[in-house]
Write an enzyme that holds these catalytic residues in place. Sequence first.
Site, PDB file in Angstrom:
ATOM      1  N   TYR A  66       3.390 -60.461 -22.906  1.00  0.00           N
ATOM      2  CA  TYR A  66       2.236 -59.490 -22.687  1.00  0.00           C
ATOM      3  C   TYR A  66       1.945 -59.418 -21.197  1.00  0.00           C
ATOM      4  O   TYR A  66       1.540 -60.391 -20.684  1.00  0.00           O
ATOM      5  CB  TYR A  66       1.103 -59.693 -23.502  1.00  0.00           C
ATOM      6  CG  TYR A  66       1.251 -59.707 -24.752  1.00  0.00           C
ATOM      7  CD1 TYR A  66       2.364 -58.889 -25.600  1.00  0.00           C
ATOM      8  CD2 TYR A  66       0.330 -59.789 -25.960  1.00  0.00           C
ATOM      9  CE1 TYR A  66       2.589 -58.558 -26.943  1.00  0.00           C
ATOM     10  CE2 TYR A  66       0.421 -59.764 -27.156  1.00  0.00           C
ATOM     11  CZ  TYR A  66       1.470 -59.250 -27.762  1.00  0.00           C
ATOM     12  OH  TYR A  66       1.639 -58.898 -28.854  1.00  0.00           O
ATOM     13  N   SER A 169       6.482 -63.388 -36.447  1.00  0.00           N
ATOM     14  CA  SER A 169       5.984 -62.031 -36.286  1.00  0.00           C
ATOM     15  C   SER A 169       7.207 -61.274 -36.556  1.00  0.00           C
ATOM     16  O   SER A 169       8.261 -61.527 -36.056  1.00  0.00           O
ATOM     17  CB  SER A 169       5.374 -61.691 -35.041  1.00  0.00           C
ATOM     18  OG  SER A 169       4.894 -60.369 -34.951  1.00  0.00           O
ATOM     19  N   ASN A 170       7.073 -59.954 -36.959  1.00  0.00           N
ATOM     20  CA  ASN A 170       8.146 -58.911 -37.250  1.00  0.00           C
ATOM     21  C   ASN A 170       9.492 -59.612 -38.211  1.00  0.00           C
ATOM     22  O   ASN A 170      10.408 -59.150 -38.008  1.00  0.00           O
ATOM     23  CB  ASN A 170       8.574 -58.531 -36.018  1.00  0.00           C
ATOM     24  CG  ASN A 170       7.782 -57.877 -35.275  1.00  0.00           C
ATOM     25  OD1 ASN A 170       6.843 -56.887 -35.580  1.00  0.00           O
ATOM     26  ND2 ASN A 170       7.258 -58.391 -34.147  1.00  0.00           N
ATOM     27  N   SER A 221      -1.368 -53.737 -34.388  1.00  0.00           N
ATOM     28  CA  SER A 221      -1.645 -52.016 -34.203  1.00  0.00           C
ATOM     29  C   SER A 221      -2.272 -51.286 -35.533  1.00  0.00           C
ATOM     30  O   SER A 221      -1.721 -50.508 -35.982  1.00  0.00           O
ATOM     31  CB  SER A 221      -0.343 -51.363 -33.769  1.00  0.00           C
ATOM     32  OG  SER A 221       0.105 -51.697 -32.548  1.00  0.00           O
ATOM     33  N   GLY A 225      -1.845 -48.208 -32.566  1.00  0.00           N
ATOM     34  CA  GLY A 225      -1.985 -47.866 -31.139  1.00  0.00           C
ATOM     35  C   GLY A 225      -2.758 -46.842 -30.622  1.00  0.00           C
ATOM     36  O   GLY A 225      -2.606 -46.479 -29.373  1.00  0.00           O
ATOM     37  N   GLY A 273      -6.756 -53.789 -30.513  1.00  0.00           N
ATOM     38  CA  GLY A 273      -6.429 -53.862 -29.170  1.00  0.00           C
ATOM     39  C   GLY A 273      -6.875 -52.985 -28.200  1.00  0.00           C
ATOM     40  O   GLY A 273      -6.624 -52.803 -27.180  1.00  0.00           O
TER      41      GLY A 273
END
Length: 309
Positions: A66, A169-170, A221, A225, A273
């Site tokens: 990030y 994650s993912n 998200s 987003g 976020g």
Amino acid sequence: MSDLKIPVAPNSPLDVSTERDLSSLGTVGPVSLGCWRLTGSDDENIAIVSTAVDLGMTLLDNADVYGLNWGGTHFGACEEALGRVFDSVPGLRDRIVLASKGGIIPGVPYDSSADYLIEACEASLRRMNVDVIDLYQIHRPDMFTHPEEIAQAFTTLRTRGLIRECGVSNYTVPQTLALNGFLDSGLATSQPQFSATHLDPMRDGTFDLCMEAAITPLAWSPLAGGRIATGDDVRPELLTVLDELALRENVTRSAIAIAFVLAHPARPVAIVGTTQTHRLYELAKATSVHLTRTDVYRIVQASEGIPLP
Ligand SMILES: NC(=O)c1ccc[n+]([C@@H]2O[C@H](COP(=O)([O-])OP(=O)(O)OC[C@H]3O[C@@H](n4cnc5c(N)ncnc54)[C@H](OP(=O)(O)O)[C@@H]3O)[C@@H](O)[C@H]2O)c1
């Protein structure tokens, strides 16, 4: 003749408010804050993080990559920014569960080799100026590292006191199962994309595995987003349902969308976020929304654009 009345379901509100259990880390707020867009000035970052924590958003989700976009300048920039927030606000670090991720070398490759993960975690600790990362996650699956090697890296990091719990994650369900099988104490979290516009984890087995294996989902998200707030590229029928519920509950469309994420029985944490403190107040109201099964099934059908059978 027997009484053949169809029972009327009570349609009582689903639980969107209870704190989430994160294994040995204790509990965190059901809505929490992500640091992907933490690229403002130090004063802005202090304001957003402090406000979030004061509102009960007690998990902070960061990652070493990030800072490469959203106005950031380099790999590691958001971890450095959060480290400066900790330095500026005494006691803040101890009020939160600190999560970060590694395993992506900008763009690709993904690298979850033990040597790389251990070095990446050490670098994250230095950037955030902390002794321990409470929750260390693999950012994206590296299909060319054996899960046993990843488990060994986590164990080494834990034994050295550099991390407390680990997550992914993912990851697909089989990838999660394979890694979980090599870990003595199991994964604490799994971080998939999940929102009213992206329902995959409800249907691809991710949330089912989380419930079976006591893994807490962290939904990334949760407002797609920001698209759910702005309405860009979102089915009009979904916006209509969310807006109707928002009017009924006297909150914003975004708060309804967050409440939808929280209503799943896998008890996800919604990782929001926003970089605007006033929006945090609005999103925090998600935990006081009353959503029934009728409401959430309306959202599902409007999201997919097809009625359920
Ligand atoms: N594991 C992964 O692969 C992965 C991928 C992506 C994200 N994440 C995690 O998930 C976190 C959240 O992701 P996200 O930032 O995409 O989440 P999000 O909450 O879905 O979207 C936040 C974005 O929406 C915008 N927005 C516009 N109107 C808004 C409103 N009314 N209320 C709230 N936000 C509004 C925000 O802009 P403003 O700042 O102007 O409010 C911000 O740019 C990240 O910080 C990161 O920790 C993880």
